[in-house]
Motif scaffolding. Structure first.
Motif, PDB file in Angstrom:
ATOM      1  N   UNK A   1       0.833  -1.203   0.000  1.00  0.00           N
ATOM      2  CA  UNK A   1       0.000   0.000   0.000  1.00  0.00           C
ATOM      3  C   UNK A   1       0.868   1.253   0.000  1.00  0.00           C
ATOM      4  N   UNK A   2       1.900   1.270   0.828  1.00  0.00           N
ATOM      5  CA  UNK A   2       2.784   2.432   0.874  1.00  0.00           C
ATOM      6  C   UNK A   2       3.476   2.643  -0.470  1.00  0.00           C
ATOM      7  N   UNK A   3       3.936   1.563  -1.076  1.00  0.00           N
ATOM      8  CA  UNK A   3       4.615   1.658  -2.366  1.00  0.00           C
ATOM      9  C   UNK A   3       3.663   2.175  -3.436  1.00  0.00           C
ATOM     10  N   UNK A   4       2.440   1.639  -3.467  1.00  0.00           N
ATOM     11  CA  UNK A   4       1.448   2.083  -4.446  1.00  0.00           C
ATOM     12  C   UNK A   4       1.163   3.571  -4.294  1.00  0.00           C
ATOM     13  N   UNK A   5       0.993   4.026  -3.071  1.00  0.00           N
ATOM     14  CA  UNK A   5       0.728   5.437  -2.830  1.00  0.00           C
ATOM     15  C   UNK A   5       1.858   6.322  -3.336  1.00  0.00           C
ATOM     16  N   UNK A   6       3.102   5.891  -3.098  1.00  0.00           N
ATOM     17  CA  UNK A   6       4.248   6.661  -3.574  1.00  0.00           C
ATOM     18  C   UNK A   6       4.305   6.683  -5.100  1.00  0.00           C
ATOM     19  N   UNK A   7       3.940   5.569  -5.727  1.00  0.00           N
ATOM     20  CA  UNK A   7       3.899   5.537  -7.191  1.00  0.00           C
ATOM     21  C   UNK A   7       2.903   6.561  -7.722  1.00  0.00           C
ATOM     22  N   UNK A   8       1.719   6.616  -7.120  1.00  0.00           N
ATOM     23  CA  UNK A   8       0.722   7.606  -7.534  1.00  0.00           C
ATOM     24  C   UNK A   8       1.252   9.023  -7.352  1.00  0.00           C
ATOM     25  N   UNK A   9       1.828   9.315  -6.184  1.00  0.00           N
ATOM     26  CA  UNK A   9       2.283  10.673  -5.890  1.00  0.00           C
ATOM     27  C   UNK A   9       3.430  11.098  -6.810  1.00  0.00           C
ATOM     28  N   UNK A  10       4.430  10.241  -6.949  1.00  0.00           N
ATOM     29  CA  UNK A  10       5.611  10.591  -7.740  1.00  0.00           C
ATOM     30  C   UNK A  10       5.271  10.731  -9.226  1.00  0.00           C
TER      31      UNK A  10
END
Length: 413
Positions: free
Chosen positions: A381-390
């Motif tokens: 979940x944390x990785x997915x969120x960072x992918x969206x943000x970046x």
């Protein structure tokens, strides 16, 4: 809003350039929508079965995920061939060829004896799917222009997005009565029914490309040299990375990490997917009051904020995860009609080749997201969120620069 009321939006402005004797205008829109839905149908319908398939084949989640990853990679490759070939031989012959191959491949998937056979048959299914989606977008440009095209793209996008809502729920219901093999049998039936509709479809291409097959495929290079088309293609395809990371990992997140059943997972997935449907229709209304360029920029900023929320608090509960992801989902679907129209208008000829590159680029970037999220992360979940943000931040920066460049052709909003 009912399907009929959605279709009524396509009756505004000018009539389509190519009429359909048997399907009619509304029937053509419905056919295009179903053809465009081949990818979500082929992936989302069996998402609830992924954990069970891993147990059945005694395979790792990474190996099972190859049935998704390889599908998207070879779908991307397939689109590169089908689009240019449809410019040469016509939309209908290519469409019917792809639909027949898809139906046969779906049957073979249902009878797979091991995970490696399934991966191989999924490759054939993916290549065949490229014909359906390539022809669908090419037909939109063949038949519609101006605001009418944007209207049709919005309706088709919304109807296409219904598939991610319905597919996991239907897949979960199928799993209650049969195994994952029943899911692929369902896809075979869908392929057969759409093939029947494809027979009623009448050719829409105005002029066939007269060069040889290799020359026809070489038109991909001609389109790829168009700076306006390629720059927009790169910008709009980047968000495929986080989007496909969600589709790939959603069942593992909801079922394994949060401990939900396959049925409850399908409801959460459907809740998020509803906003994929709302987005394109919402654009048609918002565009009356706001400029297209501002809407696209705002959508990227919303996705950036949403990604940060997913990364920092999305792991708290399935409800929090779904709610924090929702703004990014809505914002991403909101830009589908204007971005597709902008790219199509950059290339006046070689429609099939342009559509092939559009499908291929999004799929390649999406596959990158699927591979990244399949790595052995402690918290997906944390990785997915960072992918969206970046990726949203990068896309916003690219859009801010490229949209002002002279090589990007101005298009009516």
């Amino acid at each position: 809003m009912t399907k009929d009321s959605l279709l009524e939006t396509t009756d505004q402005n000018e009539e389509p350039k190519k009429t359909q004797r048997y399907l009619g205008d509304k029937g053509l829109v419905v056919l295009i929508a179903f053809l465009s839905a081949f990818i979500p149908l082929s992936t989302d319908l069996y998402l609830p079965a992924l954990p069970r398939m891993a147990e059945n084949f005694k395979a790792s989640a990474g190996l099972i995920n190859l049935t998704l990853i390889m599908f998207f990679l070879f779908y991307a490759i397939g689109t590169l061939f089908w689009g240019p070939l449809s410019d040469k031989y016509g939309r209908k012959p290519i469409l019917l060829t792809g639909l027949v191959l898809y139906t046969i491949a779906s049957v073979l998937c249902a009878f797979s004896g091991n995970v490696y056979q399934l991966i191989i048959f999924r490759v054939f299914q993916a290549i065949a799917s490229g014909a359906a989606t390539s022809v669908a977008q090419a037909v939109v440009k063949d038949c519609y222009t101006g605001k009418k095209r944007i209207s049709v793209l919005a309706v088709v996008s919304s109807m296409t997005m219904i598939s991610p809502i319905v597919a996991p729920v239907v897949g979960a219901v199928i799993l209650r009565f049969t195994s994952w093999r029943g899911v692929f049998s369902t896809l075979a039936v869908i392929g057969f029914l759409i093939t029947m509709a494809g027979i009623a479809f009448q050719e829409t291409i105005a002029e066939h490309y007269t060069g040889g097959i290799l020359q026809s495929l070489g038109r991909l290079q001609v389109v790829a040299k168009n700076p306006g088309f390629v720059s927009l293609l790169l910008t709009f395809s980047l968000m495929g990375i986080p989007m496909m990371s969600f589709i790939t990992s959603s069942s593992y997140i909801y079922i394994d990490q949060f401990g939900l059943s396959a049925q409850v997972y399908s409801y959460y997935f459907a809740f998020n997917a509803i906003f994929m449907v709302i987005g394109p229709l919402l654009y048609s209304r918002v565009a009356r009051y706001l400029k297209r360029d501002f809407i696209i920029s705002a959508s990227y900023f919303i996705s950036f904020v949403s990604g940060l929320l997913v990364s920092f608090i999305g792991s708290m509960s399935p409800a929090v995860f779904a709610l924090t992801l929702l703004p990014a989902t809505l914002a991403g679907s909101l830009t589908r009609p204007p971005s597709a129209n902008l790219m199509l208008e950059q290339q006046k000829g070689d429609t099939g080749a342009a559509v092939s590159l559009m499908s291929c680029a999004f799929t390649v970037f999406g596959s990158i997201g699927m591979i990244l999220i399949s790595l052995n992360w402690a918290n997906r979940i944390e990785v997915m969120g960072l992918l969206y943000a970046i990726l949203a931040l990068i896309s916003l920066g690219l859009w801010s620069i490229i949209s002002k460049k002279p090589f990007v052709q101005a298009v009516e909003s």
